[in-house]
Design a protein around this motif. Structure first.
Motif, PDB file in Angstrom:
ATOM      1  N   SER A  20       1.233  -1.302  -0.077  1.00  0.00           N
ATOM      2  CA  SER A  20       0.131   0.252   0.091  1.00  0.00           C
ATOM      3  C   SER A  20       0.877   1.070   0.033  1.00  0.00           C
ATOM      4  CB  SER A  20      -0.903   0.020   1.265  1.00  0.00           C
ATOM      5  OG  SER A  20      -1.853  -0.718   1.392  1.00  0.00           O
ATOM      6  N   VAL A  22      -0.197   5.724   0.715  1.00  0.00           N
ATOM      7  CA  VAL A  22      -0.827   6.769   1.453  1.00  0.00           C
ATOM      8  C   VAL A  22      -0.104   7.879   0.610  1.00  0.00           C
ATOM      9  CG1 VAL A  22      -2.249   7.911   2.808  1.00  0.00           C
ATOM     10  CG2 VAL A  22      -1.994   4.897   2.969  1.00  0.00           C
ATOM     11  N   LYS A  75      -9.121   7.620  -0.371  1.00  0.00           N
ATOM     12  CA  LYS A  75      -8.002   7.116   0.811  1.00  0.00           C
ATOM     13  C   LYS A  75      -6.763   7.909   0.224  1.00  0.00           C
ATOM     14  CE  LYS A  75     -10.485   3.115   2.461  1.00  0.00           C
ATOM     15  NZ  LYS A  75     -10.311   1.706   2.592  1.00  0.00           N
ATOM     16  N   THR A  77      -4.973   5.952  -1.796  1.00  0.00           N
ATOM     17  CA  THR A  77      -3.543   5.332  -1.658  1.00  0.00           C
ATOM     18  C   THR A  77      -4.122   4.392  -2.631  1.00  0.00           C
ATOM     19  OG1 THR A  77      -4.457   4.650   0.792  1.00  0.00           O
ATOM     20  CG2 THR A  77      -3.370   3.548  -0.579  1.00  0.00           C
TER      21      THR A  77
END
Length: 122
Positions: A20, A22, A75, A77
Motif C-alpha cells: 500500500s 498512502v 483514501k 491510496t
C-alpha cells in the motif's frame, strides 16, 4: 506530496503480498502513481503505474499477469497486489507520484516514498 509505503515482508515463492502507498499533502495535483523496485546491485526498475483519473494502468513485462495495481481515490491510496511471487521479485519496493507523467521512467517521477522490503524465499 508525501508518500508512505507499507506491506512488505518475507514470503515463500508462490505466495502473495499486497503493498500500500498512502499519499498526503497536495494530492489533488497527482496525475499518476507508480511502483518501482530495486534489488541489491541493480538499478531501480519500473513495476507498474496507474493514472489517478480513469485508472489506466501500465505493467512491466516481468510482472504482467501476476501483479495488479489499483487505487482508492477516496483514501489517496494505491495498492500493488503481488501474486505468484518469485525469488527474483525480491527487492525494495518504492512508490512514486507525479503531476504530469504516468510512464515507466523513474527519473520522470517527482515524489517518492520510502521503500518497503519484499523478500521471496525459494
Amino acid at each position: 506530496v508525501q508518500l508512505q509505503a507499507s506491506g512488505g515482508g518475507l514470503v515463500q515463492a508462490g505466495g502473495s503480498l499486497r503493498l500500500s502507498c498512502v499519499a498526503s499533502g497536495r494530492t489533488s495535483g497527482i496525475y499518476a502513481m507508480g511502483w518501482f523496485r530495486q534489488a541489491p546491485g541493480k538499478e531501480r526498475e519500473f513495476v507498474a503505474s496507474i493514472r489517478w483519473s480513469g485508472g489506466s494502468t501500465l505493467y512491466a513485462d516481468s510482472v504482467k499477469g501476476r501483479f495488479t495495481i489499483s487505487r482508492d481515490n477516496a483514501k489517496n491510496t494505491v495498492y500493488l497486489q503481488m501474486n505468484s511471487l518469485k525469488p527474483e521479485d525480491t527487492a525494495v519496493y518504492y512508490c512514486a507520484a507525479d503531476p504530469l507523467y504516468s510512464g515507466s521512467l523513474p527519473n520522470k517521477y517527482t515524489y517518492w516514498g520510502q521503500g518497503t522490503q519484499v523478500t521471496v524465499s525459494s
